[in-house]
Design a protein around this motif. Structure first.
Motif, PDB file in Angstrom:
ATOM      1  N   TRP A 297      -4.596  19.504 -11.976  1.00 23.65           N
ATOM      2  CA  TRP A 297      -5.955  18.968 -11.938  1.00 23.65           C
ATOM      3  C   TRP A 297      -6.006  17.578 -12.578  1.00 23.65           C
ATOM      4  CZ3 TRP A 297     -10.161  20.017  -9.331  1.00 23.65           C
ATOM      5  CH2 TRP A 297     -10.322  21.297  -8.774  1.00 23.65           C
ATOM      6  N   GLY A 298      -5.345  17.440 -13.708  1.00 21.18           N
ATOM      7  CA  GLY A 298      -5.313  16.131 -14.379  1.00 21.18           C
ATOM      8  C   GLY A 298      -4.642  15.071 -13.530  1.00 21.18           C
ATOM      9  N   ALA A 299      -3.525  15.453 -12.862  1.00 19.55           N
ATOM     10  CA  ALA A 299      -2.801  14.500 -12.020  1.00 19.55           C
ATOM     11  C   ALA A 299      -3.653  14.070 -10.828  1.00 19.55           C
ATOM     12  CB  ALA A 299      -1.494  15.130 -11.532  1.00 19.55           C
ATOM     13  N   VAL A 300      -4.365  15.017 -10.211  1.00 21.82           N
ATOM     14  CA  VAL A 300      -5.198  14.704  -9.049  1.00 21.82           C
ATOM     15  C   VAL A 300      -6.381  13.829  -9.458  1.00 21.82           C
ATOM     16  CG1 VAL A 300      -6.753  15.697  -7.323  1.00 21.82           C
ATOM     17  CG2 VAL A 300      -4.506  16.729  -7.724  1.00 21.82           C
ATOM     18  N   MET A 301      -7.032  14.164 -10.571  1.00 22.69           N
ATOM     19  CA  MET A 301      -8.170  13.356 -11.022  1.00 22.69           C
ATOM     20  C   MET A 301      -7.737  11.923 -11.348  1.00 22.69           C
ATOM     21  SD  MET A 301     -10.890  15.197 -10.856  1.00 22.69           S
ATOM     22  CE  MET A 301     -10.162  15.894  -9.372  1.00 22.69           C
ATOM     23  N   LEU A 302      -6.579  11.802 -12.004  1.00 23.58           N
ATOM     24  CA  LEU A 302      -6.074  10.465 -12.330  1.00 23.58           C
ATOM     25  C   LEU A 302      -5.679   9.724 -11.053  1.00 23.58           C
ATOM     26  CD1 LEU A 302      -5.362   8.426 -14.498  1.00 23.58           C
ATOM     27  CD2 LEU A 302      -3.115   9.529 -14.741  1.00 23.58           C
ATOM     28  N   GLY A 303      -5.078  10.442 -10.096  1.00 21.61           N
ATOM     29  CA  GLY A 303      -4.704   9.827  -8.822  1.00 21.61           C
ATOM     30  C   GLY A 303      -5.913   9.329  -8.053  1.00 21.61           C
TER      31      GLY A 303
ATOM     32  N   GLN B 195       0.825  -1.203   0.000  1.00 26.65           N
ATOM     33  CA  GLN B 195       0.000   0.000   0.000  1.00 26.65           C
ATOM     34  C   GLN B 195       0.869   1.268   0.000  1.00 26.65           C
ATOM     35  OE1 GLN B 195      -2.388  -0.706   3.477  1.00 26.65           O
ATOM     36  NE2 GLN B 195      -3.921  -1.926   2.371  1.00 26.65           N
ATOM     37  N   ILE B 196       1.975   1.237   0.755  1.00 24.21           N
ATOM     38  CA  ILE B 196       2.899   2.385   0.751  1.00 24.21           C
ATOM     39  C   ILE B 196       3.481   2.600  -0.639  1.00 24.21           C
ATOM     40  CG2 ILE B 196       5.142   3.189   1.616  1.00 24.21           C
ATOM     41  CD1 ILE B 196       4.486   1.845   4.277  1.00 24.21           C
ATOM     42  N   LEU B 197       3.881   1.509  -1.284  1.00 28.58           N
ATOM     43  CA  LEU B 197       4.426   1.619  -2.647  1.00 28.58           C
ATOM     44  C   LEU B 197       3.360   2.158  -3.610  1.00 28.58           C
ATOM     45  CD1 LEU B 197       6.520  -1.671  -2.887  1.00 28.58           C
ATOM     46  CD2 LEU B 197       7.382   0.670  -2.802  1.00 28.58           C
ATOM     47  N   TRP B 198       2.131   1.725  -3.436  1.00 29.94           N
ATOM     48  CA  TRP B 198       1.044   2.192  -4.320  1.00 29.94           C
ATOM     49  C   TRP B 198       0.873   3.718  -4.200  1.00 29.94           C
ATOM     50  CZ3 TRP B 198      -1.894   0.174  -8.140  1.00 29.94           C
ATOM     51  CH2 TRP B 198      -3.027   0.893  -8.519  1.00 29.94           C
ATOM     52  N   ILE B 199       0.878   4.199  -2.957  1.00 27.97           N
ATOM     53  CA  ILE B 199       0.714   5.652  -2.747  1.00 27.97           C
ATOM     54  C   ILE B 199       1.894   6.423  -3.338  1.00 27.97           C
ATOM     55  CG2 ILE B 199       0.625   7.471  -0.998  1.00 27.97           C
ATOM     56  CD1 ILE B 199      -0.904   5.515   0.801  1.00 27.97           C
ATOM     57  N   ASN B 200       3.117   5.961  -3.041  1.00 27.80           N
ATOM     58  CA  ASN B 200       4.305   6.710  -3.449  1.00 27.80           C
ATOM     59  C   ASN B 200       4.578   6.635  -4.945  1.00 27.80           C
ATOM     60  OD1 ASN B 200       4.718   7.427  -0.796  1.00 27.80           O
ATOM     61  ND2 ASN B 200       6.295   5.893  -0.398  1.00 27.80           N
ATOM     62  N   LEU B 201       4.411   5.471  -5.531  1.00 30.09           N
ATOM     63  CA  LEU B 201       4.819   5.272  -6.929  1.00 30.09           C
ATOM     64  C   LEU B 201       3.679   5.444  -7.930  1.00 30.09           C
ATOM     65  CD1 LEU B 201       7.197   2.180  -6.539  1.00 30.09           C
ATOM     66  CD2 LEU B 201       7.773   4.616  -6.551  1.00 30.09           C
ATOM     67  N   ILE B 202       2.449   5.234  -7.493  1.00 28.23           N
ATOM     68  CA  ILE B 202       1.327   5.281  -8.443  1.00 28.23           C
ATOM     69  C   ILE B 202       0.477   6.539  -8.248  1.00 28.23           C
ATOM     70  CG2 ILE B 202      -0.687   4.060  -9.331  1.00 28.23           C
ATOM     71  CD1 ILE B 202       1.963   2.598  -9.773  1.00 28.23           C
ATOM     72  N   VAL B 203       0.003   6.755  -7.032  1.00 21.83           N
ATOM     73  CA  VAL B 203      -0.953   7.838  -6.792  1.00 21.83           C
ATOM     74  C   VAL B 203      -0.278   9.208  -6.760  1.00 21.83           C
ATOM     75  CG1 VAL B 203      -2.634   8.757  -5.152  1.00 21.83           C
ATOM     76  CG2 VAL B 203      -2.524   6.289  -5.573  1.00 21.83           C
ATOM     77  N   ASP B 204       0.820   9.330  -6.015  1.00 19.41           N
ATOM     78  CA  ASP B 204       1.428  10.653  -5.804  1.00 19.41           C
ATOM     79  C   ASP B 204       2.488  11.024  -6.826  1.00 19.41           C
ATOM     80  OD1 ASP B 204      -0.169  10.985  -3.643  1.00 19.41           O
ATOM     81  OD2 ASP B 204       1.353  10.478  -2.147  1.00 19.41           O
ATOM     82  N   PHE B 205       2.870  10.099  -7.683  1.00 17.88           N
ATOM     83  CA  PHE B 205       3.920  10.395  -8.658  1.00 17.88           C
ATOM     84  C   PHE B 205       3.508  11.525  -9.600  1.00 17.88           C
ATOM     85  CE2 PHE B 205       5.526   9.700 -12.995  1.00 17.88           C
ATOM     86  CZ  PHE B 205       6.876   9.933 -12.768  1.00 17.88           C
TER      87      PHE B 205
END
Length: 495
Positions: free
Chosen positions: A440-446, A328-338
């Motif tokens: 905005w695009g990054a947040v919506m995709l995240g 879950q930490i990897l998902w947040i750091n590498l996928i959602v917040d990248f």
């Protein structure tokens, strides 16, 4: 006519040729447009221009007497006058004329000659010359320079002019540029001979007050740069000639124009392809924007990381199961917040960017405000995630649901408060967060990816999550709002 020969030869070989319009002729103070079409008389010998001596000497075969040669000397008018055979009264009269022209902002080149019977120039021969006159020409101010200098002043950038020009010429141009609120005071002007008398310690004390340095040599330009650096100033030095190279090299940022000598260009850090001072100001503005955006990225990255660290350590210290898994930490750091990391680099320039004071050598990426924000965001986000995890674990007994809640609080929270830290000066409702479409695009995709992690069966098995209901999402959004409130409170305090 020796004057025509002298001006013609000077036009082809002098270190700086006139690029502007001629000044008004006045008693052998001649126009610069008349000599360019004349035939060039062949040179026999040359003494190149020396910034210290401030003149160039050339030797030509006399057209009237085969046994004689014509020695032509041109350079700083006051220097040529002193080497002429004019009486003291005549010299004084000429100096008054020169000062009158110089106060109009005109540039001046004095000319004199002498007939000698040798084929090599000797320094001893450059005395008792026959005064010919003075070339008067004007280098018009480049369009936009005055506005660029005013912008630099508003940005807290101190501009000092270093020139080899006549004092009154340089002073007149400075007044045209309106660098000062009023005309320059005598203490704000320093000539080369004055600077030569000062020790390094004395120059360090006077350097802040002086705005205009005139009749300077290359060695003195280097001393000026060193004195400014001794006073902890970040120095950008502009120039174009070989003689400017030492000062350009010594400066923190060496800048040359496109037409600069090869030596100067190789020494410099920056070449102005349009030879325009306003480009320097544009580069400063761009640099400030990059610095601010980098500060936001560091703030976002470290807050996110420390929130996770606090959550994991606190859950271990309190004897609870791990509140969040490694996947879950990897998902947040590498996928959602990248993507928000990347989008913050695209933040547009903030209003009033050039009204901020320069950071200087002590400028910190992690200043007091950023450190405080990192600490508070990490504590509040990590603490909120821990509290939510403990609550759901205690009252539902479902470890997977509790972890899903902590995971979502962290993942969605960072996507929400990124808008608040996108502008560290203005409140979120005034910052114009809609200007950065990348963010905005990054947040919506995240948000979409985080939702997939909660509701998609494949990702549920991989990340050990479970679907959340409406009440759970309300809790997630409330915790995100609390973090935004903390950030806005810090921004208000520092504003």
């Amino acid at each position: 006519d020796p004057l025509e020969i002298a001006m013609n030869d000077w036009a082809r070989h002098a270190p700086q040729q006139p690029r502007g319009k001629p000044g008004k002729p006045n008693n052998r103070i001649s126009e610069s447009s008349a000599f360019a079409e004349q035939e060039l008389v062949e040179r026999l010998d040359t003494l190149p221009f020396d910034p210290k001596k401030k003149y160039i000497a050339t030797l030509h075969q006399s057209q009237l007497d085969a046994g004689q040669a014509l020695l032509l000397v041109s350079g700083a008018p006051e220097v040529i006058l002193n080497k002429s055979g004019l009486s003291e009264k005549e010299k004084q009269e000429w100096l008054e004329k020169l000062i009158t022209e110089a106060k109009k902002g005109h540039r001046l080149v004095g000319f004199a000659y002498k007939e000698i019977n040798c084929r090599k120039i000797k320094e001893s021969e450059i005395e008792n010359l026959k005064w010919l006159g003075c070339l008067v020409y004007e280098d018009p101010l480049r369009k936009g320079v005055k506005e660029a200098l005013m912008e630099a002043k508003r940005a807290g950038i101190k501009v000092k002019v270093i020139t080899g020009d006549y004092r009154h010429t340089a002073e007149a141009i400075m007044n045209k540029l309106s660098l000062q609120a009023e005309e320059l005071k005598p203490t704000q002007i320093m000539e080369g001979y004055e600077l030569e008398k000062l020790s390094s310690e004395e120059l360090d004390k006077r350097i802040e007050e002086v705005v205009l340095f005139c009749r300077t040599s290359p060695e003195q330009k280097l001393r000026i740069v060193e004195a400014l650096q001794d006073n902890q100033e970040v120095v950008a030095m502009t120039g174009d000639g070989v003689n400017d190279a030492p000062a350009i090299k010594k400066a923190d940022i060496g800048i040359v124009v496109e037409g600069a000598s090869a030596v100067a260009q190789e020494t410099a850090d920056m070449v102005l392809l349009d030879s325009n001072f306003s480009t320097i100001i544009g580069a400063v503005e761009e640099g400030r924007n990059i610095f601010i955006n980098l500060k936001k990225i560091v703030l976002y990255l470290m807050s996110d990381t420390f929130s996770e660290i606090i959550l994991v350590i606190a859950s271990v210290v309190l004897g609870l199961p791990l509140a969040i898994t490694a996947s879950q930490i990897l998902w947040i750091n590498l996928i959602v917040d990248f993507l928000p990391y990347f989008a913050l680099t695209m933040e547009p320039k903030q209003k009033g960017l050039m009204l901020d004071k320069p950071k200087g050598l002590q400028g910190e990426l992690l200043n007091r405000q950023v450190k405080l924000l990192i600490g508070l965001i990490s504590l509040v986000t990590g603490g909120a995630a821990l509290l939510v995890f403990w609550w759901y674990l205690k009252f539902s007994g479902d470890l997977q649901l509790a972890r899903s809640m902590a995971f979502t609080v962290l993942g969605v929270g960072t996507l929400l408060y990124v808008f608040s830290i996108s502008n560290l000066k203005e409140p979120i409702w005034k910052a114009g967060v809609g200007k950065n479409l990348w963010l905005w695009g990054a947040v919506m995709l995240g948000l979409g990816l985080q939702t997939e992690a909660i509701y998609t069966p494949v990702l549920q098995r991989l990340l050990r999550t479970t679907a959340l209901g409406v009440n759970e999402w309300i809790v997630v959004l409330v915790t995100g709002g609390v973090v935004i409130g903390v950030i806005e409170g810090v921004k208000w305090r520092y504003k």
